[in-house]
Design a protein around this motif. Structure first.
Motif, mmCIF file in Angstrom:
data_model
loop_
_atom_site.group_PDB
_atom_site.id
_atom_site.type_symbol
_atom_site.label_atom_id
_atom_site.label_comp_id
_atom_site.label_asym_id
_atom_site.label_seq_id
_atom_site.Cartn_x
_atom_site.Cartn_y
_atom_site.Cartn_z
ATOM 1 N N ALA A 385 0.834 -1.207 0.000
ATOM 2 C CA ALA A 385 0.000 0.000 0.000
ATOM 3 C C ALA A 385 0.870 1.258 0.000
ATOM 4 O O ALA A 385 0.566 2.236 -0.694
ATOM 5 N N GLN A 386 1.974 1.214 0.747
ATOM 6 C CA GLN A 386 2.873 2.368 0.793
ATOM 7 C C GLN A 386 3.560 2.579 -0.546
ATOM 8 O O GLN A 386 3.745 3.708 -1.003
ATOM 9 N N VAL A 387 3.927 1.469 -1.202
ATOM 10 C CA VAL A 387 4.570 1.565 -2.518
ATOM 11 C C VAL A 387 3.619 2.186 -3.535
ATOM 12 O O VAL A 387 4.007 3.058 -4.333
ATOM 13 N N LEU A 388 2.361 1.759 -3.526
ATOM 14 C CA LEU A 388 1.366 2.319 -4.451
ATOM 15 C C LEU A 388 1.149 3.811 -4.187
ATOM 16 O O LEU A 388 1.019 4.610 -5.124
ATOM 17 N N ALA A 389 1.117 4.189 -2.908
ATOM 18 C CA ALA A 389 0.959 5.603 -2.570
ATOM 19 C C ALA A 389 2.157 6.413 -3.054
ATOM 20 O O ALA A 389 2.004 7.526 -3.580
ATOM 21 N N ASN A 390 3.354 5.834 -2.898
ATOM 22 C CA ASN A 390 4.557 6.517 -3.376
ATOM 23 C C ASN A 390 4.532 6.672 -4.892
ATOM 24 O O ASN A 390 4.934 7.709 -5.436
ATOM 25 N N ALA A 391 4.086 5.612 -5.590
ATOM 26 C CA ALA A 391 4.022 5.657 -7.053
ATOM 27 C C ALA A 391 3.054 6.738 -7.516
ATOM 28 O O ALA A 391 3.323 7.470 -8.493
#
Length: 442
Positions: A385-391
């Motif tokens: 979820a954090q990776v998607l938010a960063n992307a």
């Protein structure tokens, strides 16, 4: 060259080296650390630097690895952590990728890599010869055709300098194999790299990790032995012998010593003593403070010398109240990544051979280490979820190119290499359609 003094702990046998002697007791080690010995190594111009001019012989390196638990751990721990999460091989030839991994497992390349790197850390270097009978081995490699993998550890090879540069390796002689091969046919695993000028002194490739941390390693062993000795001697038996003065005046010291020895032996073996009614024995215990701190500081210095955190090297818990160990975790990941960088050239050479055997024609293949930061299964959803938010932030707020965002998702393992390539192809097709439509409208 100054005389090398090596602790008996590390020297189980006499070392066949005119520059090496074996310390037979702590008196010899005290001599090594005495003022006279230190003055011999003192740099009178600087007045604060003590120089060294010795090279650890092969036998000493072997004895440290075999006899010292910390010496063995310093060698075995890093390479296993580096290989823990495996390797990643990327190529446009997907069928070829499968053949490469089949060969990797069939030839037991992983085990070969771990053994070779461990030997390199002990001796300074270790080789895997990619023997290709389709080529002249004494000439520089052009391209592998049909190589076989032969691991060779020191001292079963010697190195000749390159005719173009005496500080670089040229031909490698493999005595046990009865052949000579150019250095370019070898996957070279290195212990600790050296500066170019010293390369001939260290078999051209590198030196043992024990050489670079020798002072810290010896100091740790000395402090361990000293702490144990001090603790043992903290309790002293005092004997009050009737008629001691008269016996000494009569020159019967031997009788006194025999009597005291008998009492001490009896106490040590049987836990009790039998003495004359007029004699007395008293045990005096001394309170010794700070030994644990001395031992811990020595271990911490050894940890600093190796670059391995104390939580890994010594198996200790993180220090500090409510400590999570996050700082140690970050340091460990950095250490492992640096260690992997040291191993990568040799692994790349091995995969050159595997690619040739698998018949892959793709010249842009790549091999790399998987990230040393393993993610727990329970933490994976939160991480994703954090990776998607960063992307999303990278694209919508920072306006970064889509290629960078895709690469970030690939590295974070939210998409596979195939999905990455498929998205890239679709984007390219859409861009071509947009260009076509734009041209028609104009």
């Amino acid at each position: 060259m100054a005389t090398i003094h090596i602790m008996k702990f590390f020297s189980k046998k006499k070392i066949a080296d005119n520059n090496s002697t074996e310390i037979t007791d702590m008196g010899g080690f005290k001599t090594m650390l005495g003022n006279a010995a230190l003055q011999e190594r003192k740099d009178v111009l600087n007045n604060s630097t003590f120089t060294r001019s010795y090279r650890l012989p092969q036998e000493v390196c072997e004895n440290v690895y075999m006899d010292s638990w910390v010496g063995k751990r310093i060698v075995e721990l890093p390479v296993r952590l580096a290989m823990k999460n495996g390797l990643m091989f990327e190529s446009t030839d997907k069928e070829g990728e499968k053949r490469v991994w089949d060969l990797y497992h069939k030839l037991k390349i992983r085990e070969m890599i771990i053994d070779s790197q461990s030997a390199a850390d002990v001796y300074g270097s270790s080789l895997i010869l990619l023997q290709d009978k389709m080529q002249d081995a004494e000439k520089e490699l052009v391209e592998f055709v049909n190589p076989s993998f032969v691991p060779v550890q020191f001292p079963f090879y010697t190195v000749e300098p390159s005719p173009k540069n005496i500080y670089k390796a040229g031909i490698v002689n493999f005595a046990t194999l009865g052949l000579r091969a150019h250095e370019s046919f070898c996957a070279v695993f290195v212990g600790v790299p050296t500066i170019m000028r010293l390369a001939p002194s260290y078999k051209y490739f590198g030196m043992s990790v024990y050489q670079s941390i020798w002072t810290a390693l010896v100091n740790d062993q000395v402090i361990m032995s000293a702490c144990a000795n001090i603790t043992y001697r903290s309790s002293i038996r005092n004997y009050r012998l009737d008629g001691l003065s008269q016996l000494v005046q009569a020159g019967k010291q031997n009788l006194v010593l025999e009597r005291a020895s008998l009492l001490d032996t009896s106490a040590s073996i049987f836990g009790s003593v039998v003495m004359d009614a007029k004699d007395e024995m008293q045990v005096v215990s001394q309170s010794i403070a700070g030994l644990a701190d001395i031992d811990r500081r020595s271990a911490e210095r050894l940890s600093a010398a190796t670059g391995i955190s104390a939580t890994l090297l010594l198996g200790k818990s993180p220090d500090g109240q409510n400590s999570t160990g996050q700082h140690d975790k970050e340091n460990n990941e950095l250490f492992i990544e640096n260690y992997q960088m040291k191993m990568h050239p040799a692994i790349n050479k091995i995969f050159e051979g595997l690619v040739a055997l698998a018949g892959i024609k793709d010249e842009n293949w790549k091999v790399s280490f998987n990230s040393p930061a393993a993610i727990d299964a329970n933490e994976r959803p939160k991480f994703d979820a954090q990776v998607l938010a960063n992307a999303a932030t990278m694209m919508n707020e920072l306006n970064l190119p889509e290629e960078l965002v895709r690469a970030y998702l690939l590295k974070s393992k939210l998409i596979s290499q195939e999905e990455h390539d498929e998205i890239k192809l679709e984007v390219k097709e859409f861009d071509e359609i947009d260009e076509t439509n734009s041209s028609e409208n104009n």
